[in-house]
Design a protein around this motif. Sequence first.
Motif, short mmCIF file in Angstrom:
data_model
loop_
_atom_site.label_atom_id
_atom_site.label_comp_id
_atom_site.label_asym_id
_atom_site.label_seq_id
_atom_site.Cartn_x
_atom_site.Cartn_y
_atom_site.Cartn_z
N GLU A 101 0.52 -1.55 -0.20
CA GLU A 101 0.25 -0.13 0.24
C GLU A 101 1.26 0.96 0.06
N LEU A 102 1.60 1.22 0.95
CA LEU A 102 2.96 2.81 1.00
C LEU A 102 3.73 2.38 -0.71
N ALA A 103 4.33 1.93 -1.12
CA ALA A 103 4.45 1.52 -2.76
C ALA A 103 3.95 2.60 -2.76
N THR A 104 2.59 1.79 -3.26
CA THR A 104 1.76 2.30 -4.68
C THR A 104 0.98 3.36 -4.02
N TRP A 105 0.86 4.16 -3.39
CA TRP A 105 0.65 5.33 -2.51
C TRP A 105 2.02 6.65 -3.04
N ALA A 106 3.23 5.97 -2.54
CA ALA A 106 4.42 6.55 -2.78
C ALA A 106 4.68 6.78 -4.52
N SER A 107 4.12 5.92 -5.50
CA SER A 107 4.30 6.54 -6.48
C SER A 107 2.70 6.87 -7.35
N ALA A 108 1.69 7.41 -6.08
CA ALA A 108 0.72 7.87 -7.19
C ALA A 108 1.19 8.80 -7.89
N LYS A 109 0.18 8.76 -9.26
CA LYS A 109 -0.09 9.69 -10.43
C LYS A 109 -0.61 11.16 -10.07
N ASN A 110 -0.34 11.97 -10.19
CA ASN A 110 -0.54 13.28 -10.19
C ASN A 110 -2.31 13.34 -11.41
N THR A 111 -3.69 13.56 -11.13
CA THR A 111 -4.57 13.41 -12.33
C THR A 111 -5.21 15.10 -11.98
N ASN A 112 -6.20 15.45 -13.25
CA ASN A 112 -6.76 16.92 -13.06
C ASN A 112 -7.61 16.79 -11.51
N GLY A 113 -7.89 15.85 -10.56
CA GLY A 113 -8.63 15.69 -9.33
C GLY A 113 -7.67 15.55 -8.37
N GLY A 114 -6.30 16.08 -8.25
CA GLY A 114 -5.03 15.42 -7.58
C GLY A 114 -4.63 14.25 -7.53
N ARG A 115 -3.62 14.23 -6.31
CA ARG A 115 -3.12 12.78 -6.46
C ARG A 115 -3.25 11.69 -6.19
N ASP A 116 -3.52 10.46 -7.03
CA ASP A 116 -4.24 9.53 -6.51
C ASP A 116 -4.09 8.31 -4.98
N SER A 117 -4.13 9.00 -3.71
CA SER A 117 -3.36 8.47 -2.58
C SER A 117 -4.25 9.31 -1.41
N PRO A 118 -4.11 8.10 -0.95
CA PRO A 118 -5.71 8.80 0.33
C PRO A 118 -4.91 9.22 1.74
N GLY A 119 -3.76 9.58 1.06
CA GLY A 119 -2.93 10.94 2.29
C GLY A 119 -3.24 12.02 1.48
#
Length: 442
Positions: free
Chosen positions: A139-157
């Motif tokens: 989970e932490l690795a996925t969130w760290a590499s999350a892409k930026n989107t038109n609605g912000g970064r795709d991570s729960p944090g």
Amino acid sequence: MFSGLPSLFSRSITRVLAVVLVFFLLQQYLYFRKSASVSQDTFRTETQSCDSLKGLEDLYVILRTGATEAPKKLPVHFTTTLRCVPNYALYSDYEEEIGGHHVYNALDEVNPDIIATHPDFQYYRRLQEGGRAAFSTEELATWASAKNTNGGRDSPGWRLDKWKFLPLAEKALVAKPDAKWYVFIESDTYILWQTLLEWLAHFDSSKPHYLGMQMQIGDVIFAYGGAGFAISNPALKKVVEHRKANLKFYDDFTAGHWAGDCVLGKAIADSGTNLLWSFPTLTGDMPADMDFNTSFGGQDKKPWCFYAASYHHLPPSEYANFAKFEQSWNRETAFRLRHRDIFRFYLLPRISSEHDGWDNLSETDQSEVHSFADCRRTCESQPDCLQFSFLGESCKTSTSIRLGHKGYGDTEQVRSGWIVERIKDYTEKMDASCGSKDWVLP
């Protein structure tokens, strides 16, 4: 009887040369050792003195971060950005100690019903119950590499972060009600305090002011959080009182939005204070990624000529070097750093003819170019081309200069080049365009 003299003479000369060489090397060793010692002592003295930062005691600094990034990004601030700041607080979505500094929970006073039921707080609830151990490595690795989107970064944090801004306005006012200015920064924001203080001195802190790099979402114009922004005491009081009187409205507005700096900007505007568009005094990129010849937000204000008070997206590894550079400049120069000085004396020494595994952020695609050498020739054939990059079968060129950064992921094999013999003319033309441009003022 003279047959042995050439050999004797040769041996004597060799001995003399050896002695001279040893003496020379010893002198060089002692010289460089002494120079290194002086340099280190000088820097150590600089880092201990904050006396030149007059007025810093009138500021209250709020650094906002999140639990997944705080251990990695906060420590460097204690010896750089926050080293001289007497009044500051660290806020996250998780209360803890990092490097002997207390990190407060920014969300502990949010409506408990929202915390218990809103999807944005699912991550927060897990975090409070189990700390970082509540999340798997995947989970932490996925969130760290999350892409930026038109609605912000795709991570729960990141989605949770929008809820921090309005509570932090109130927390800052409660913590330091007599501060003249409240400066909000993020964990990858670098503030040049000497410049910021001289800029703020142009404003009357007894009047409502909201200063930041302009952004817009829908009909809301607001200060971009990553660049840092400053709110005067009267303006902060107004927005805190306004939010208290309309708490449900702003909770609902936050719930339906995706950017917390926009949420705060709307509340500040609703309370009667307009934003001063502050780019390029405050900027949203790190120096290496800046295009110093490009304006922003529809205003003809190119960074090159203006004083620099903030940068964003600096990696932790960059802070110490940049802080040392800034301190040396302020010690040796009576003038504050402009963006052009940072280009010339901090970035330009690292620019060379070519660099493997490096992306200099060239942006103009060139067709029918199939090699690095051809890409260079294409750039050289265009009189205003200053740099280029090549990846796979793709050649890109640019009429501006950026240092850029190491290639990552899909761009690891990118190769960049610069037409270094054109840089001198470029910088001289840029200087000639400046005139009296220096500060962003009303």
